[in-house]
Design a protein around this motif. Structure first.
Motif, PDB file in Angstrom:
ATOM      1  N   PRO A   1       0.829  -1.215   0.000  1.00  0.00           N
ATOM      2  CA  PRO A   1       0.000   0.000   0.000  1.00  0.00           C
ATOM      3  C   PRO A   1       0.861   1.263   0.000  1.00  0.00           C
ATOM      4  O   PRO A   1       1.915   1.307   0.632  1.00  0.00           O
ATOM      5  N   ALA A   2       0.408   2.276  -0.711  1.00  0.00           N
ATOM      6  CA  ALA A   2       1.137   3.544  -0.802  1.00  0.00           C
ATOM      7  C   ALA A   2       0.927   4.364   0.464  1.00  0.00           C
ATOM      8  O   ALA A   2      -0.155   4.367   1.044  1.00  0.00           O
ATOM      9  N   VAL A   3       1.996   5.061   0.895  1.00  0.00           N
ATOM     10  CA  VAL A   3       1.926   5.920   2.081  1.00  0.00           C
ATOM     11  C   VAL A   3       2.410   7.336   1.771  1.00  0.00           C
ATOM     12  O   VAL A   3       2.253   8.232   2.594  1.00  0.00           O
ATOM     13  N   ALA A   4       3.008   7.553   0.607  1.00  0.00           N
ATOM     14  CA  ALA A   4       3.560   8.862   0.260  1.00  0.00           C
ATOM     15  C   ALA A   4       3.376   9.114  -1.232  1.00  0.00           C
ATOM     16  O   ALA A   4       3.210   8.178  -2.013  1.00  0.00           O
ATOM     17  N   THR A   5       3.407  10.392  -1.602  1.00  0.00           N
ATOM     18  CA  THR A   5       3.290  10.773  -3.005  1.00  0.00           C
ATOM     19  C   THR A   5       4.542  11.542  -3.417  1.00  0.00           C
ATOM     20  O   THR A   5       4.972  12.460  -2.719  1.00  0.00           O
ATOM     21  N   LEU A   6       5.114  11.159  -4.541  1.00  0.00           N
ATOM     22  CA  LEU A   6       6.315  11.789  -5.086  1.00  0.00           C
ATOM     23  C   LEU A   6       5.920  12.663  -6.263  1.00  0.00           C
ATOM     24  O   LEU A   6       5.203  12.222  -7.163  1.00  0.00           O
ATOM     25  N   THR A   7       6.386  13.910  -6.235  1.00  0.00           N
ATOM     26  CA  THR A   7       6.126  14.856  -7.318  1.00  0.00           C
ATOM     27  C   THR A   7       7.448  15.488  -7.720  1.00  0.00           C
ATOM     28  O   THR A   7       8.241  15.861  -6.862  1.00  0.00           O
ATOM     29  N   TYR A   8       7.671  15.605  -9.009  1.00  0.00           N
ATOM     30  CA  TYR A   8       8.877  16.255  -9.502  1.00  0.00           C
ATOM     31  C   TYR A   8       8.553  17.695  -9.894  1.00  0.00           C
ATOM     32  O   TYR A   8       7.573  17.950 -10.590  1.00  0.00           O
ATOM     33  N   VAL A   9       9.372  18.637  -9.430  1.00  0.00           N
ATOM     34  CA  VAL A   9       9.261  20.044  -9.834  1.00  0.00           C
ATOM     35  C   VAL A   9      10.443  20.287 -10.759  1.00  0.00           C
ATOM     36  O   VAL A   9      11.554  20.580 -10.309  1.00  0.00           O
ATOM     37  N   TYR A  10      10.195  20.148 -12.037  1.00  0.00           N
ATOM     38  CA  TYR A  10      11.268  20.201 -13.021  1.00  0.00           C
ATOM     39  C   TYR A  10      11.936  21.569 -13.071  1.00  0.00           C
ATOM     40  O   TYR A  10      13.144  21.673 -13.256  1.00  0.00           O
ATOM     41  N   ALA A  11      11.182  22.636 -12.904  1.00  0.00           N
ATOM     42  CA  ALA A  11      11.741  23.994 -12.979  1.00  0.00           C
ATOM     43  C   ALA A  11      12.785  24.234 -11.891  1.00  0.00           C
ATOM     44  O   ALA A  11      13.739  24.979 -12.095  1.00  0.00           O
ATOM     45  N   ASP A  12      12.611  23.594 -10.736  1.00  0.00           N
ATOM     46  CA  ASP A  12      13.528  23.773  -9.613  1.00  0.00           C
ATOM     47  C   ASP A  12      14.482  22.596  -9.432  1.00  0.00           C
ATOM     48  O   ASP A  12      15.249  22.582  -8.468  1.00  0.00           O
ATOM     49  N   SER A  13      14.412  21.605 -10.311  1.00  0.00           N
ATOM     50  CA  SER A  13      15.205  20.379 -10.167  1.00  0.00           C
ATOM     51  C   SER A  13      15.050  19.801  -8.761  1.00  0.00           C
ATOM     52  O   SER A  13      16.022  19.554  -8.055  1.00  0.00           O
ATOM     53  N   THR A  14      13.793  19.613  -8.366  1.00  0.00           N
ATOM     54  CA  THR A  14      13.481  19.146  -7.021  1.00  0.00           C
ATOM     55  C   THR A  14      12.486  18.008  -7.079  1.00  0.00           C
ATOM     56  O   THR A  14      11.531  18.039  -7.857  1.00  0.00           O
ATOM     57  N   ALA A  15      12.711  17.002  -6.245  1.00  0.00           N
ATOM     58  CA  ALA A  15      11.747  15.916  -6.049  1.00  0.00           C
ATOM     59  C   ALA A  15      11.121  16.132  -4.673  1.00  0.00           C
ATOM     60  O   ALA A  15      11.833  16.246  -3.683  1.00  0.00           O
ATOM     61  N   VAL A  16       9.797  16.210  -4.615  1.00  0.00           N
ATOM     62  CA  VAL A  16       9.092  16.460  -3.359  1.00  0.00           C
ATOM     63  C   VAL A  16       8.366  15.182  -2.965  1.00  0.00           C
ATOM     64  O   VAL A  16       7.538  14.670  -3.706  1.00  0.00           O
ATOM     65  N   LEU A  17       8.696  14.684  -1.775  1.00  0.00           N
ATOM     66  CA  LEU A  17       8.057  13.491  -1.242  1.00  0.00           C
ATOM     67  C   LEU A  17       7.237  13.908  -0.036  1.00  0.00           C
ATOM     68  O   LEU A  17       7.778  14.404   0.945  1.00  0.00           O
ATOM     69  N   GLY A  18       5.933  13.743  -0.139  1.00  0.00           N
ATOM     70  CA  GLY A  18       5.051  14.186   0.935  1.00  0.00           C
ATOM     71  C   GLY A  18       4.010  13.147   1.261  1.00  0.00           C
ATOM     72  O   GLY A  18       4.048  12.020   0.752  1.00  0.00           O
ATOM     73  N   PRO A  19       3.051  13.515   2.114  1.00  0.00           N
ATOM     74  CA  PRO A  19       1.990  12.582   2.488  1.00  0.00           C
ATOM     75  C   PRO A  19       1.202  12.140   1.259  1.00  0.00           C
ATOM     76  O   PRO A  19       1.193  12.834   0.238  1.00  0.00           O
ATOM     77  N   LEU A  20       0.542  11.021   1.373  1.00  0.00           N
ATOM     78  CA  LEU A  20      -0.250  10.478   0.270  1.00  0.00           C
ATOM     79  C   LEU A  20      -1.294  11.499  -0.156  1.00  0.00           C
ATOM     80  O   LEU A  20      -2.039  12.025   0.669  1.00  0.00           O
ATOM     81  N   ALA A  21      -1.309  11.821  -1.442  1.00  0.00           N
ATOM     82  CA  ALA A  21      -2.254  12.802  -1.978  1.00  0.00           C
ATOM     83  C   ALA A  21      -3.681  12.288  -1.823  1.00  0.00           C
ATOM     84  O   ALA A  21      -3.918  11.077  -1.749  1.00  0.00           O
ATOM     85  N   THR A  22      -4.621  13.219  -1.786  1.00  0.00           N
ATOM     86  CA  THR A  22      -6.027  12.865  -1.606  1.00  0.00           C
ATOM     87  C   THR A  22      -6.521  11.948  -2.714  1.00  0.00           C
ATOM     88  O   THR A  22      -7.266  11.019  -2.479  1.00  0.00           O
ATOM     89  N   TYR A  23      -6.085  12.212  -3.938  1.00  0.00           N
ATOM     90  CA  TYR A  23      -6.450  11.344  -5.057  1.00  0.00           C
ATOM     91  C   TYR A  23      -5.253  11.215  -5.989  1.00  0.00           C
ATOM     92  O   TYR A  23      -4.358  12.055  -5.987  1.00  0.00           O
ATOM     93  N   ALA A  24      -5.259  10.147  -6.775  1.00  0.00           N
ATOM     94  CA  ALA A  24      -4.137   9.882  -7.680  1.00  0.00           C
ATOM     95  C   ALA A  24      -4.140  10.889  -8.823  1.00  0.00           C
ATOM     96  O   ALA A  24      -5.179  11.170  -9.409  1.00  0.00           O
ATOM     97  N   GLU A  25      -2.982  11.458  -9.097  1.00  0.00           N
ATOM     98  CA  GLU A  25      -2.843  12.410 -10.198  1.00  0.00           C
ATOM     99  C   GLU A  25      -1.919  11.803 -11.245  1.00  0.00           C
ATOM    100  O   GLU A  25      -1.051  10.996 -10.924  1.00  0.00           O
ATOM    101  N   PRO A  26      -2.070  12.211 -12.504  1.00  0.00           N
ATOM    102  CA  PRO A  26      -1.306  11.577 -13.575  1.00  0.00           C
ATOM    103  C   PRO A  26       0.210  11.755 -13.490  1.00  0.00           C
ATOM    104  O   PRO A  26       0.948  10.892 -13.904  1.00  0.00           O
ATOM    105  N   HIS A  27       0.696  12.867 -12.956  1.00  0.00           N
ATOM    106  CA  HIS A  27       2.139  13.119 -12.960  1.00  0.00           C
ATOM    107  C   HIS A  27       2.753  12.971 -11.573  1.00  0.00           C
ATOM    108  O   HIS A  27       3.823  13.508 -11.309  1.00  0.00           O
ATOM    109  N   CYS A  28       2.091  12.253 -10.703  1.00  0.00           N
ATOM    110  CA  CYS A  28       2.602  11.986  -9.364  1.00  0.00           C
ATOM    111  C   CYS A  28       2.744  10.476  -9.197  1.00  0.00           C
ATOM    112  O   CYS A  28       2.074   9.710  -9.875  1.00  0.00           O
ATOM    113  N   TYR A  29       3.608  10.081  -8.279  1.00  0.00           N
ATOM    114  CA  TYR A  29       3.864   8.668  -8.071  1.00  0.00           C
ATOM    115  C   TYR A  29       3.603   8.333  -6.606  1.00  0.00           C
ATOM    116  O   TYR A  29       4.150   8.988  -5.717  1.00  0.00           O
ATOM    117  N   ASP A  30       2.780   7.329  -6.364  1.00  0.00           N
ATOM    118  CA  ASP A  30       2.516   6.873  -5.004  1.00  0.00           C
ATOM    119  C   ASP A  30       3.562   5.831  -4.640  1.00  0.00           C
ATOM    120  O   ASP A  30       3.856   4.927  -5.431  1.00  0.00           O
TER     121      ASP A  30
END
Length: 145
Positions: free
Chosen positions: A29-58
């Protein structure tokens, strides 16, 4: 010939109401959501998002702990609660109260006793900055006027 709905459904083990880790061959089971911010060259790992989004990874707990970013990128780790989700009755009660408040009919502002300012639906004096109201939206007068 018209057909009605199927009389019996075949249970499926493939579709699960629990969101799973996005990593290949990982079924935890997923517990966190990974999002890439390409403009800042940053990977943000945070709490599981409320719903699945196309460009995020659980990600599951194990994969979120072992996460590394490409060379030159920063990883921002926000607090992740890996425990089971706990719903509070306060949350549900607050939601129900908000729905009830939004459903109440809105009365036209009237003059209060003694010719005071307009009285709101709750019997208290209405906000003098409020010009109009439609549902839960309010039109406010500019502080300059």
């Amino acid at each position: 010939m018209l057909r009605g709905p199927l009389k019996s459904a075949v249970p499926s083990n493939v579709v699960s109401p629990v969101r799973r880790c996005s990593r290949t061959a990982c079924g935890r089971p997923a517990v966190a959501t990974l999002t890439y911010v390409y403009a800042d060259s940053t990977a943000v790992l945070g709490p599981l998002a409320t719903y699945a989004e196309p460009h995020c990874y659980d990600l599951c707990a194990e994969h979120s702990e072992r996460l590394t970013a490409p060379r030159g990128w920063d990883v921002v780790r926000l607090a992740v609660d890996t425990g089971p989700a706990r719903h509070s009755s306060d949350d549900l009660e607050a939601l129900a109260n908000a729905v009830r408040e939004a459903a109440r009919p809105q009365d036209r502002p009237s003059r209060g006793p003694g010719g005071q300012g307009p009285v709101g639906p709750n019997g208290r004096e209405a906000d003098p900055m409020e010009v109009a109201r439609r549902g839960h939206l309010r039109v406010l007068r500019s502080p300059d006027s």
